[in-house]
Design an enzyme around this catalytic site. Structure first.
Site, PDB file in Angstrom:
ATOM      1  NE  ARG A   1      -6.806 -17.297   4.002  1.00 49.32           N
ATOM      2  CZ  ARG A   1      -6.753 -18.017   2.889  1.00 49.32           C
ATOM      3  NH1 ARG A   1      -5.593 -18.309   2.351  1.00 49.32           N
ATOM      4  NH2 ARG A   1      -7.848 -18.408   2.307  1.00 49.32           N
TER       5      ARG A   1
ATOM      6  CG  MET B   1       3.564 -20.679  -3.803  1.00 46.36           C
ATOM      7  SD  MET B   1       3.293 -19.537  -5.169  1.00 46.36           S
ATOM      8  CE  MET B   1       1.960 -20.394  -6.005  1.00 46.36           C
ATOM      9  NE  ARG B   2       0.696 -22.591   1.831  1.00 46.80           N
ATOM     10  CZ  ARG B   2       0.058 -23.642   1.363  1.00 46.80           C
ATOM     11  NH1 ARG B   2      -1.240 -23.602   1.142  1.00 46.80           N
ATOM     12  NH2 ARG B   2       0.711 -24.746   1.093  1.00 46.80           N
ATOM     13  CB  ILE B   3      -3.883 -15.714   0.808  1.00 48.89           C
ATOM     14  CG1 ILE B   3      -3.753 -15.947  -0.699  1.00 48.89           C
ATOM     15  CG2 ILE B   3      -4.643 -14.425   1.094  1.00 48.89           C
ATOM     16  CD1 ILE B   3      -5.029 -16.415  -1.361  1.00 48.89           C
TER      17      ILE B   3
ATOM     18  CB  VAL C   1      -5.718 -12.702  -4.185  1.00 47.33           C
ATOM     19  CG1 VAL C   1      -4.595 -13.455  -4.880  1.00 47.33           C
ATOM     20  CG2 VAL C   1      -6.152 -13.450  -2.934  1.00 47.33           C
TER      21      VAL C   1
ATOM     22  N   GLY D   1      13.360 -20.134  -4.463  1.00 48.00           N
ATOM     23  CA  GLY D   1      14.010 -18.975  -3.862  1.00 48.00           C
ATOM     24  C   GLY D   1      14.960 -18.233  -4.783  1.00 48.00           C
TER      25      GLY D   1
ATOM     26  CD  GLU E   1      -7.123  -4.703   3.442  1.00 51.23           C
ATOM     27  OE1 GLU E   1      -6.971  -4.162   2.308  1.00 51.23           O
ATOM     28  OE2 GLU E   1      -6.773  -4.167   4.507  1.00 51.23           O
TER      29      GLU E   1
ATOM     30  CD  GLU F   1       9.231 -13.206 -11.143  1.00 54.82           C
ATOM     31  OE1 GLU F   1       8.013 -13.311 -11.230  1.00 54.82           O
ATOM     32  OE2 GLU F   1       9.956 -14.089 -10.652  1.00 54.82           O
TER      33      GLU F   1
ATOM     34  CG  HIS G   1       1.349 -11.799  -9.980  1.00 55.23           C
ATOM     35  ND1 HIS G   1       0.863 -12.932  -9.361  1.00 55.23           N
ATOM     36  CD2 HIS G   1       0.686 -11.694 -11.168  1.00 55.23           C
ATOM     37  CE1 HIS G   1      -0.061 -13.482 -10.147  1.00 55.23           C
ATOM     38  NE2 HIS G   1      -0.183 -12.766 -11.239  1.00 55.23           N
TER      39      HIS G   1
HETATM   40  C1  GRF Z   1       8.184 -16.264  -9.178  1.00 54.86           C
HETATM   41  O1  GRF Z   1       8.065 -16.362 -10.561  1.00 54.86           O
HETATM   42  C2  GRF Z   1       7.151 -15.302  -8.612  1.00 54.86           C
HETATM   43  O2  GRF Z   1       6.714 -14.340  -9.513  1.00 54.86           O
HETATM   44  C3  GRF Z   1       5.998 -16.219  -8.285  1.00 54.86           C
HETATM   45  O3  GRF Z   1       6.609 -17.416  -7.854  1.00 54.86           O
HETATM   46  C4  GRF Z   1       7.879 -17.573  -8.472  1.00 54.86           C
HETATM   47  C5  GRF Z   1       8.858 -17.889  -7.376  1.00 54.86           C
HETATM   48  O4  GRF Z   1      10.106 -18.251  -7.826  1.00 54.86           O
HETATM   49  N1  GRF Z   1       5.125 -15.580  -7.313  1.00 54.86           N
HETATM   50  P1  GRF Z   1      11.364 -18.318  -6.833  1.00 54.86           P
HETATM   51  O5  GRF Z   1      10.978 -19.206  -5.652  1.00 54.86           O
HETATM   52  O6  GRF Z   1      11.723 -16.933  -6.407  1.00 54.86           O
HETATM   53  O7  GRF Z   1      12.455 -18.975  -7.642  1.00 54.86           O
END
Ligand code: GRF
Length: 204
Positions: free
Chosen positions: A67, A92-94, A146, A14, A144, A176, A111
């Site tokens: 899903r 991490m889920r679609i 990934v 997070g 729709e 990020e 991403h």
């Molecule tokens: C990030 O690097 C994001 O790009 C990827 O998962 C990671 C999550 O990190 N999708 P965090 O849980 O925000 O620390």
């Protein structure tokens, strides 16, 4: 100014959620985190939400057989919190297209690569293994497919010859933490519009 209510979806540490929390302390930030939703219990992201008194919920992937039902459960929580968008911060889920129908041009993902290169899991490892000299961060609307929707913002990160996945990911995450809040702020202020595959930023 009324802030736009958002849900932040998480799966892990997070740190991107934390960047949004920190940004939202600025009274001019365009979004308010109404709820944090995790796909599993006991992740650090939930502790971060709790520490700030932010509503949080677990919609555990392992409780659902498919899903479709999982997506409905996520959207139910989001709807109960009257949010206008879902911010995927390391989620991490679609989700199924039902979520996109409910939140058109209002689901945003971060991403750790320059899409369309290296979609899917382990984007940092894929980039390193491929031998690219530049990778980076993409923040995009979810569609729709990934890691495919219209790109809102990208920033490049140079790969070093002695890089490891962990070291490169750390530098990517630093970016990020700067760009994701910027995009969420713009979303909250209604500055982003989608024209085909292009995202147009209205001047502030
Ligand atoms: C990030 O690097 C994001 O790009 C990827 O998962 C990671 C999550 O990190 N999708 P965090 O849980 O925000 O620390």
């Amino acid at each position: 100014m009324e802030r736009t209510r958002i849900a932040v979806l998480v799966s892990g540490s997070g740190s991107n959620l934390q960047a949004l929390i920190d940004a939202s302390h600025d009274p001019d930030f365009g979004a308010e985190i109404a709820v944090v939703i995790a796909d599993r219990p006991h992740v650090q992201a939930l502790d971060r939400a709790a520490a700030q008194g932010i509503d949080h919920a677990v919609v555990s992937w392992s409780d659902f057989s498919d899903r479709v039902a999982f997506t409905i459960a996520i959207c139910d929580v989001a709807q109960r919190h009257e949010v206008a968008g879902l911010m995927l911060a390391g989620f991490m889920r679609i989700l199924t297209p039902a979520a996109i129908e409910q939140y058109p041009n209002a689901i945003i993902n971060v991403h750790p690569a320059l899409l369309p290169a290296f979609p899917g899991a382990d984007a940092v490892g894929q980039a390193l293994a491929h031998g690219v000299t530049v990778t980076g961060v993409t923040v995009h609307f979810v569609d729709e497919q990934v890691d495919h929707g219209p790109i809102i913002l990208q920033e490049a990160v140079a790969v070093r010859s002695d890089d490891t996945v962990a070291a490169l990911h750390r530098r990517i995450q630093r970016i990020e933490h700067r760009v994701f809040p910027r995009v969420v702020d713009a979303f909250g202020k209604g500055l982003l519009s989608v024209e085909g595959r292009r995202v147009v930023w209205a001047p502030q």
